[in-house]
Structure formats: structure tokens, C-alpha cells
Design an enzyme around this catalytic site. Structure first.
Site, PDB file in Angstrom:
ATOM      1  CG  ASP A  92      -4.895   8.502  48.257  1.00  0.00           C
ATOM      2  OD1 ASP A  92      -5.432   8.915  49.302  1.00  0.00           O
ATOM      3  OD2 ASP A  92      -4.938   7.323  47.876  1.00  0.00           O
ATOM      4  N   GLY A 457      21.713  32.670  86.953  1.00  0.00           N
ATOM      5  CA  GLY A 457      20.671  31.894  87.617  1.00  0.00           C
ATOM      6  C   GLY A 457      19.342  32.593  87.476  1.00  0.00           C
ATOM      7  CB  SER A 464      21.305  41.021  93.450  1.00  0.00           C
ATOM      8  OG  SER A 464      21.057  41.202  92.058  1.00  0.00           O
ATOM      9  CB  SER A 531      23.327  35.728  81.552  1.00  0.00           C
ATOM     10  OG  SER A 531      23.742  35.123  82.758  1.00  0.00           O
TER      11      SER A 531
END
EC number: 2.7.1.25
Length: 623
Positions: A92, A457, A464, A531
Site C-alpha cells: 500500500d 560537427g 568536408s 563523430s
């Protein structure tokens, strides 16, 4: 169901808003099934008469004088109960908002739950909160009792409206109640049999519903989890002591200890007050074991079989319920207890604060008392744990703020990888080759030091683009430089890897090792990888040592999504890509990168100039 003289056993927790009649309902169950000690009912009846109040069945359970005076349950009360079918412990739990910590304690060990709702007051905020907590604590079976039907004239319309509301809410959080039962605890309707006052209800009584709950699979059927409590020395023996939380171990078994990843065989099982050393031990038993060779083992390590080990990680997601005096805060460090492990952990992010009433979600830097949230937790050391859905014993934890237990939570690895494969070295009998050519020799030949420029990022941030442009400029200036790009690497070196959290982590591990080797060869290596996990980037830093330079190519999700050069965000929003960083998978921004380049604020040429200035300052030319 019984098996010979062995009866099933189940733990049931009763929860609900304060004054909705949980204790009364439980007391009535005991009364109507003749489960009370002789004279108990008469003593409570006399006490109620002395106080000038009607018979109160709740007093059959309330053990504290303070509860009788205030009319509320403060602590959880556990009482044995037997039906014709099985044995029970009925818990309870308190319903008042201030005693939610005790309610969680009661629910944490329950196999099933009864959620009690007042027919007159209906579904309250606390009713929803308790329903959400049952879901959060992983209670697998729930039945709802709509109590005090006598106060609404046993109205079917009122019951139907409450049933629709509570079923809709529970189903929205992933809970499917077995039954919703109209009852009157005070009058005894539908406690052990049908009710003449509610002939319109065709379902089971409360006791029938209890007997219909499924007995959970025994913990012995789960993979072995043996958290080490302590290590004792007797004579020339070292005894590893603890409680087996799940599974079974036997003499001769090969055990894997996590997070050290050491394997060893069980030489003997030591049990207290046993006539002879046992050959096996199972879930629920506290035992000691000796090993056939000496390895380093300490409190908090977890022994398992090699075939089914726990997860090893230093970061995980968690669903938490916060009970602390002070709000839970991003960036604050707490002490976590999980099984026998204690470790300082930091709240890396508060991903969602959840309104248990309407299930709305909002971002926030704090979680107030009695609130539920989804957070990301980072530990200072590697942890051995399980997802809660796989093993409740090693997937549940508490957070301690100062000296107070201030929150409880369950582990989810959604979006994060099991790091065991990344930290386990399997090769043996290997010796590193020492080169005759030093780093200084290579630097003099090349005219600059080697190193790793690790661009990290979000997709679309410009990694790139900037990597290729930086490579061109450096090459034209006579630097030995090469770009490792995420997509290009996946055509060859990592062609066997997918995009699960584990494959992403392995992808970065391999790239980090290759980049470190190339840097030692005297090259400036530029990597362009999302990453997303700090732990993976930390391993890449460890591989390259002081030659590692973390470059945060910074842009917010909105900017990256607006660019979306490969159409990936569009596919992720459409559900075509399941684990996409920034949308359906986490990105952990660097804490202290060597350089940040904000491509949302600066044009490409300015970003490139910033990168070139850093390279020329850091990788000083020597000729």
C-alpha cells in the site's frame, strides 16, 4: 496456479491520488477474504466508535499513529495475503505528493499494480503522475479500480467516462491496463464477487483480476549478473562476495568481470550455514566465490558469462524522476548508485522535461522537484550496466545530491553504443616496433610537425568543404597533408560497417587509429567526420596523443538542415534514416576544442583563414 505444494507468489502495489481510497480498498480485500487475524476487525471497529467515526477499513493497514491522525498513508505498508490461487505481498503506497519517494520505493519491487481512482473526483494530476511512474519503473501489469462508486450512485455513465479517460492516458504512455473495474471499498462491491448494484459490469472482481496477473519469468532465466559487494581474505583464499541479481553460476564456469574485461574460472562457491559447499547458486542468493587465479576485483564490478555480458559505457540516456530539494541541473555532478557501483556522474544534458499530465515535452536546464525528465548522464569512469528493459536489477539507479537520495532513474542506451568492443584488446604476444626515424627527423624533412586536425560537427556544418579547401591551401604551401573523409572511408576501410551506435563508434575508432599512424609518419591529417560521441573522440585523442587537435565546425541544426547538401535531413524527417545525428540520434558538442569555427556566422573564406592561422601557428615550419 500451484505446482504440488509450491504456490505462485506475486507482489502487487496499490497506488493512486491521496484520499481516493487505496488503503480502504486493500483493507476491504483482507476483510472479505477472511485474511485478517482474529479480533482485528473488532478492535478497529471499537477504535472508530471511540473517535465517533464510521468503520474505517484503511486502519486495518495503517501502522503509524501519524497516519491515523492525518488520514493519509505516509510509508509503504507490506502485508501478506492469500487467495485461493496464489500468495501475495500487497504494497500500500502513499498517494500524497510529498511522499512520492515512498511510492516509488513500493513500485520498484512490484510485479503488478492496482491504480485507484475516485469515481466522484475522477482522474487527477496525481493519478496521471502515478500512472507515468508505473511506466517509468517498468511495472509490467496494471489494473485500474474506479473506487467509491457508491458516491456516484453506481452510475455506468460516470464509470464509462473515467474508463475512457484513464485508458486513453495510459495507452498514450505505452501502458495497456488489463482491466478497469468499478468498485466500492466501503460497501464491498466487486471486491471478491459480482455486485448487485452494478449488474451492467461484466468483468472480473478485484480478487479475480489479481489472480489473473501473470507471474513474471524467474530471474534465473536471465543472463548472469553478479555485482561484487566486497572481497574478503580468509587464510590464503580471496572470497568475492555479493548477491546474484539474475541468472545462475556454477563451479567451473568462466566468468567475465566488467568493466575490467578480465576472465577467470569459478573454483568454488562459498555459502554461509551450508552443510557442504554448493556446486551452483542462482538469482536471489548471497554467496561468495573463489577464483582459480588472482585478478583485480573490487566492489561494483559485475561478473557475467562471456556470452551475455552487460553493457560497458561512460555515457547513457536515462528517464529520471526528481525528488531533490534543489532542482536537477545541467552540468552538475551527482553521486550515482547502481547495484553495488557508486560513481560520480555529471548531467551532460536535459533532453526533455515531461509534463506527466498532458505528456508535453520541453527543453530546460533544470528539473524541478516531482518532475520527470529524459537526461543524458556521463560518468568519470567506465560503468557496467544494462538497459532497464533487459534487466531491471542492473538497469535502475538512484542519484544522490550531497547526502540525500534525490532522484531515481532507469537506463536507456538509445542513440549510444556499447563501448565494450572499443576498449577490449584481444591480441596477445604482441610487441610494438620501435622506429629508427624520430618525429623530429620527420619534421625536419617535411618542414613541419605531423598531427591530426579532427573536424567534428553536424552533417551540413561544412566539415568536408573546409577540409578539402584547407588541404588545397596547405598542399600549395608545401605541407604534407591528406584528408580522411567520412563517406570516402566507408567505401573501403569501413565498408563493412553500418550506422548503428556500435558501428559508428567502431568507424571512428578505426579512423582514429589510422589518423594517428599517418600523423606519426609526419603528415598533417585532416579528418571530416560527424563523430557525435565525446568518448569516441577521446579515444581518437588518446591514439594520437599530443598531436591531436579537435576542431569544432560549429553550426546549429536549423542552419545545417537549411543547407542539407545531401538531402539527408529530409530523409531523416521522413523516417527513411532511423539513426540520424541531430534529428533522431545525439550529438555531443566538444567541451573544450582546440579551435571552434562557426560556419553559421562566418563566410567560407573567413573560416578558412581562421583554420590556416591555427595550422601555421601550431605546426611551425622548420625550413
Amino acid at each position: 496456479m500451484t505446482n504440488g505444494n509450491i504456490r505462485d507468489f506475486l507482489k502487487i502495489v496499490f497506488v493512486g491520488h491521496v484520499d481516493h481510497g487505496k488503503s480502504t480498498l486493500v483493507g476491504r480485500i483482507f476483510h472479505d477474504t477472511d485474511s485478517l487475524p482474529e479480533g482485528k476487525v473488532e478492535s478497529i471497529r471499537r477504535m472508530c466508535e471511540r473517535r465517533g467515526m464510521p468503520m474505517e477499513y484503511a486502519f486495518l493497514l495503517d501502522a503509524l499513529q501519524a497516519e491515523r491522525d492525518q488520514g493519509i498513508t505516509i510509508d509503504t505498508t507490506q502485508i501478506w495475503f492469500k487467495s485461493a490461487r496464489r500468495d501475495y505481498v500487497i504494497i500500500d503506497a502513499p498517494g500524497h505528493k510529498e511522499f512520492l519517494k515512498n511510492m516509488i520505493t513500493g513500485a520498484a519491487s512490484a510485479d503488478a499494480a492496482i491504480l485507484v481512482i475516485d469515481a466522484k473526483e475522477g482522474v487527477q494530476e496525481q493519478s496521471r503522475r502515478h500512472g507515468y511512474l508505473l511506466h517509468l519503473m517498468g511495472v509490467p501489469q496494471v489494473t485500474v479500480c474506479v473506487n467509491k462508486m457508491d458516491l456516484v450512485g453506481y452510475s455506468q455513465d460516470r464509470f464509462d467516462a473515467i474508463e475512457r479517460e484513464i485508458r486513453g492516458y495510459l495507452q498514450s504512455i505505452g501502458v495497456s491496463p488489463d482491466h478497469v473495474i468499478p468498485v466500492s471499498g466501503r460497501e464491498g462491491d466487486l471486491i471478491v464477487g459480482p455486485s448487485a448494484s452494478m449488474p451492467w459490469y461484466p468483468g472480473p472482481s478485484v480478487v479475480d483480476a489479481l489472480d489473473g496477473f501473470r507471474v513474471p519469468a524467474p530471474a534465473t532465466d536471465q543472463p548472469l549478473r553478479f555485482p561484487v559487494q566486497d572481497v574478503y581474505k580468509f587464510d590464503d583464499r580471496r572470497i568475492i562476495a555479493g548477491r546474484i541479481e539474475s541468472g545462475t553460476l556454477r563451479v567451473g564456469d568462466t566468468l567475465l568481470f566488467s568493466p575490467t574485461n578480465k576472465t577467470v574460472r569459478v573454483k568454488s562457491i562459498e555459502a554461509w550455514n551450508a552443510p557442504a559447499p554448493p556446486m551452483k547458486a542462482s538469482a536471489g542468493q548471497s554467496v561468495g566465490i573463489t577464483l582459480d587465479e588472482q585478478i583485480f576485483v573490487e566492489r561494483g564490478h559485475v561478473a557475467s558469462h562471456e556470452s551475455h555480458p552487460p553493457i560497458e559505457t561512460d555515457v547513457f540516456r536515462a528517464h529520471v524522476f526528481w525528488l531533490g530539494r534543489e532542482p536537477l541541473k545541467t552540468g552538475k555532478t551527482y553521486r550515482m548508485k547502481l547495484a553495488n557501483t557508486e560513481a560520480p556522474v555529471t548531467v551532460q544534458s536535459i533532453d526533455n522535461v515531461i509534463d506527466t499530465g498532458d505528456l508535453s515535452q520541453r527543453a530546460g536546464a533544470t528539473v524541478e522537484r516531482n518532475a520527470v525528465a529524459e537526461i543524458t548522464v556521463r560518468s568519470r569512469k567506465m560503468l557496467a550496466l544494462d538497459e532497464f528493459r533487459d534487466n531491471q536489477k542492473t538497469g535502475r539507479f538512484v542519484l544522490i545530491d550531497g547526502y540525500d537520495i534525490s532522484g531515481g532513474g532507469i537506463v536507456s542506451m538509445e542513440g549510444y553504443a556499447d563501448q565494450r568492443q572499443m576498449i577490449t584488446r584481444r591480441a596477445s604476444n604482441i610487441t610494438q616496433v620501435m622506429h629508427d626515424i624520430t618525429d623530429a627527423d620527420r619534421a625536419r624533412r617535411n618542414g613541419h610537425k605531423g598531427g591530426v586536425l579532427w573536424f567534428t560537427g553536424l552533417s551540413g556544418a561544412g566539415k568536408s568543404t573546409l577540409a578539402v579547401a584547407t588541404e588545397r591551401r596547405l598542399f600549395d604551401l608545401g605541407y604534407q597533408v591528406y584528408v580522411l573523409d567520412g563517406d570516402n572511408v566507408r567505401f573501403g576501410l569501413n565498408a563493412d560497417l553500418g550506422f548503428s551506435p556500435e558501428d559508428r563508434a567502431e568507424n571512428i575508432r578505426r579512423v582514429g587509429e589510422v589518423a594517428a599512424l599517418m600523423a606519426r609518419a609526419g603528415l598533417i591529417v585532416i579528418t571530416a567526420f560527424i563523430s557525435p560521441y565525446r568518448s569516441d573522440r577521446d579515444r581518437a585523442r588518446q591514439a594520437a596523443g599530443h598531436d591531436f587537435h579537435e576542431i569544432f565546425i560549429q553550426a546549429d541544426v536549423a542552419t545545417c538542415e537549411a543547407r542539407d547538401p545531401k538531402g539527408l535531413y529530409q530523409k531523416a524527417r521522413a523516417g527513411e534514416i532511423k539513426e540520424f545525428t541531430g534529428v533522431s540520434a545525439p550529438y555531443e558538442a566538444p567541451d573544450a576544442p582546440e579551435l571552434s569555427v562557426d560556419t553559421a556566422a562566418l563566410p567560407v573564406d573567413a573560416c578558412l583563414d581562421k583554420l590556416m592561422a591555427y595550422v601555421e601557428e601550431t605546426f611551425t615550419r622548420t625550413r
